[in-house]
Design an enzyme around this catalytic site. Structure first.
Site, short mmCIF file in Angstrom:
data_model
loop_
_atom_site.label_atom_id
_atom_site.label_comp_id
_atom_site.label_asym_id
_atom_site.label_seq_id
_atom_site.Cartn_x
_atom_site.Cartn_y
_atom_site.Cartn_z
N GLU A 434 0.64 -1.38 0.00
CA GLU A 434 -0.15 -0.10 -0.10
C GLU A 434 0.92 1.30 -0.15
O GLU A 434 1.63 1.50 0.89
CB GLU A 434 -0.93 0.02 1.17
N ASP A 512 -1.11 -1.41 5.71
CA ASP A 512 -1.09 -0.63 7.06
C ASP A 512 -2.05 -1.42 8.01
O ASP A 512 -3.06 -1.97 7.70
CB ASP A 512 -1.47 0.67 7.04
N ASP A 514 -4.13 -0.44 9.94
CA ASP A 514 -5.28 0.57 10.49
C ASP A 514 -6.55 0.44 9.58
O ASP A 514 -6.85 -0.35 8.74
CB ASP A 514 -4.77 1.87 10.49
N ASP A 516 -7.91 2.37 7.33
CA ASP A 516 -7.60 2.54 5.71
C ASP A 516 -7.05 1.29 5.21
O ASP A 516 -7.07 0.76 4.21
CB ASP A 516 -6.74 3.66 5.65
#
Ligand code: 0RA
Length: 651
Positions: A434, A512, A514, A516
């Site tokens: 990402e 990641d 998180d 997102d």
């Protein structure tokens, strides 16, 4: 009765034979239940439940209780006739003991009805017994309770009577052997998906799933009843819950008095995907086969006839192809075959030729009638088919572009790809990372011999909502195709993906940790699920697991992947002596790690944990992806709240 001969269990010749069979199951469990991972563990439940479903299909019971007990043992109870307990003439012990201890004994006692269900491997309850450190069977029959218990498949005592009852049925409790299985923890969701599927496939049967490990504040145990009165129509509605339908009703087609029982339900939605799930004897036939062939034949001829007769195609310049009739189609085809022949790579392709015409006939007759009775729906379907044909022509051009630029045709690899030097695909890995910044770190941190990096820009296209040619024109998606070296099949061999030139056998999604990141992970997975399912089925797709915390004290530093690990490390380091309060760093993004840390924790094969992506239950996956990626907000929010592991941390 065997209880008059308590030692029978230990001395008969039959018993010695059964012991050998049971030994073999324990020596080669994968031969019987597929594997010893969590998949095989859940398979044990399906095997036992199948027997109860058979009893229900034979008309003798209507309810099955499946319970996950506190210790991860499983209890399956039905209200059927109960496994026979009388003396088995040939074996010289109770019929129950034969069923429980003889490999392959299965339903052989039931001469009248044929066994239609049965797990993929159809191995019988004796295999479950062999792979359980303890098993207890209770039979409620003729007002009595008969009991036998086993340890790794060996009877602990001859079948005995234990009181009276007015119940009838069979109750089996087994504890999977921890020395055999990689894990012995059951997943409620996995079992729920299968029980729901079974309820849809066998309307009328009630399946109550209870998880005694999960008790809420009021002391209520988690439990769900799966019960479908409309069968496959409800199944289609469930799968397509988040996709707007373009027709009024779900088309339901069923014939139980033909040469084989056939049930089909279908609907058209506003998407561009084809979602057909086919089943034989309650087993999902991933690779399709003759029943699916029959369905397609019936669908194509009927719709083609109707469209031509109605004059709706008169102005169309292009030829309609078989695929065009299936764009936006969600359908389930279920047949019951007495002696199924399974073929194909994963033995999930029905081979029985006699299944083609019963299915195609049911579909032809009933769909034709439906179209006559619902002219507006018929018009909507034909309109969709025409659009699909037009889009296909546009998509072909886009696909040719991808193909032309692909490997082997001189087009070269994507500029963003940092390739590895290894040329053997088996040894090569591709990380889909990402963002450019994390991509840069990964490029520095990797082992460039066998690890390649392809950074992806932010959110990749939501393929759930895009048309085929838009998908193939998308820069990131084109990069994935060319980097992987896979081809989309030509018209003739349908849309099957050609993996012969696959350049990496491990493809690792690295995002990641998180909200997102998990969204991007889902977008990428949706793309693979819809357009490169073969890669998932081949076991090529993995998810990287970067750590969530770095716990430091002095010159000592350790990573933690969850809160429990973090807290344990904090306690350990605090306990180690000095005053200073321990330092905890929460990693949100891959970018917060330097190249060395990323290698150490997430990329180094010696230390990392990769999660392999598998499709346990394609219909349930379909439901989840369409919900996550669709327009309907409330079910998505509910799902995310129930499942997201990051939501709490970020809030
Ligand atoms: C064979 C014969 C009969 C019952 C069953 C099998 C049977 C097996 C299982 C396994 C789980 N639940 C089950 N329920 C029934 C009955 C034969 C008879 O009563 O005449």
């Amino acid at each position: 009765m065997s209880e008059s001969n308590p030692n029978a269990a230990n001395y008969t010749a039959a018993n010695i034979q059964s012991l050998e069979g049971m030994e073999h199951v324990r020596m080669r469990p994968a031969m019987y239940i597929g594997d010893i991972s969590t998949r095989g563990l859940h398979h044990l439940v399906y095997e036992v439940v199948d027997n109860s479903i058979d009893e229900a299909l034979a008309g003798y019971c209507d309810t099955v209780f499946v319970t996950i007990n506190e210790n991860n043992s499983i209890t399956v109870e039905d209200n059927g006739r109960g496994i026979p307990v009388d003396m088995h003439a040939k074996e010289g012990v109770s019929a129950l003991q034969v069923v429980m201890t003889k490999i392959g004994a299965g339903g052989k006692f039931d001469k009248g009805s044929y066994k239609v269900s049965g797990g993929l491997h159809g191995v019988g309850v004796s295999c479950v017994n062999a792979l359980s450190s303890h098993m207890r069977t209770e039979v409620f029959r003729d007002g009595k309770i008969y009991v036998q218990e086993y340890s790794i498949g060996k009877p602990l005592f001859a079948v005995k009577e234990e009181g009276t009852t007015d119940k009838k049925g069979t109750r089996q409790t087994f504890l999977p052997d921890a020395t055999i299985f990689d894990t012995t923890e059951y997943s409620y969701d996995t079992l729920a998906n299968r029980m729901r599927e079974l309820a849809f496939l066998n309307k009328g049967i009630k399946i109550q799933l209870t998880d005694k490990r999960a008790v809420n504040e009021e002391g209520t145990v988690k439990s769900e009843l799966f019960h479908s009165t409309e069968g496959l129509s409800e199944f289609v509605r469930f799968i397509d819950q988040s996709r707007p339908s373009i027709i009024q009703k779900i088309v339901h087609m069923e014939r139980t008095d033909g040469p084989i029982p056939v049930e089909v339900a279908m609907v058209y939605n506003d998407s561009f995907n084809e979602n057909i799930y086919s089943y034989v004897n309650n087993i999902n036939t991933h690779e399709g086969g003759t029943h699916l062939q029959g369905f397609r034949r019936g669908l194509t001829t009927t719709l083609k006839n109707y469209a031509e007769k109605s004059g709706l195609l008169d102005k169309l310049k292009i030829e309609i192809s078989g695929d065009d009739f299936r764009e936006g189609l969600t359908a389930i085809v279920s047949v019951k075959v007495a002696e199924p022949q399974f073929e194909g790579q994963t033995k999930t392709k029905l081979g029985n030729k006699e299944a083609v015409s019963p299915v195609s006939q049911v579909v032809s007759e009933m769909l034709e009638a439906y179209l006559e009775e619902h002219p507006n729906d018929a018009k909507a379907i034909v309109g969709k088919v025409i659009l699909a044909a037009q889009a296909r022509v546009a998509a072909r051009k886009a696909r040719e572009m991808v193909q032309r630029k692909g490997v082997g045709s001189g087009g070269g690899l994507p500029g963003k790809l940092a390739d590895c030097s290894e040329k053997d695909p088996v040894k090569s890995e591709l990380f889909l990372v990402e963002g450019d910044s994390a991509g840069g770190t990964a490029k520095q941190g990797r082992d460039r011999v066998f690890q390649a990096i392809l950074p992806l820009r932010g959110k990749i296209l939501n393929v759930e909502k895009a048309m085929q040619h838009k998908i193939l024109e998308n820069e990131e998606i084109k990069n994935i195709y060319t980097a992987l070296g896979v081809y989309i099949g030509t018209e003739e061999d349908s849309k099957a993906l050609n993996l012969t030139k696959l350049r990496y056998h491990k493809i690792v999604i690295m995002c990641d940790a998180d909200v997102d990141g998990s969204h991007i992970e889902t977008l990428i997975l949706t793309f693979f699920f819809r357009h490169m399912k073969e890669l998932i089925e081949g076991g090529h797709i993995y998810i990287a697991t970067p750590p969530l915390y770095l716990v430091k004290k002095g010159n000592k530093a350790e990573y933690a992947w969850n809160e429990e690990m973090r807290d344990a490390l904090i306690a350990e380091m605090k306990g180690a002596g000095q005053e200073s309060s321990v330092n905890v760093q929460r990693y949100k993004g891959l970018g917060e790690m330097n190249a060395e840390q990323l290698w150490e924790t997430t990329m180094n094969p010696e230390k990392r944990t990769l999660r392999k992506v598998t499709i346990e239950n394609a219909a349930a996956c379909d439901h989840v992806f369409s919900m996550l990626m669709g327009d309907d907000v409330p079910p998505r929010r509910a799902f995310i709240e129930a499942n997201a592991k990051y939501a709490k941390i970020d809030a």
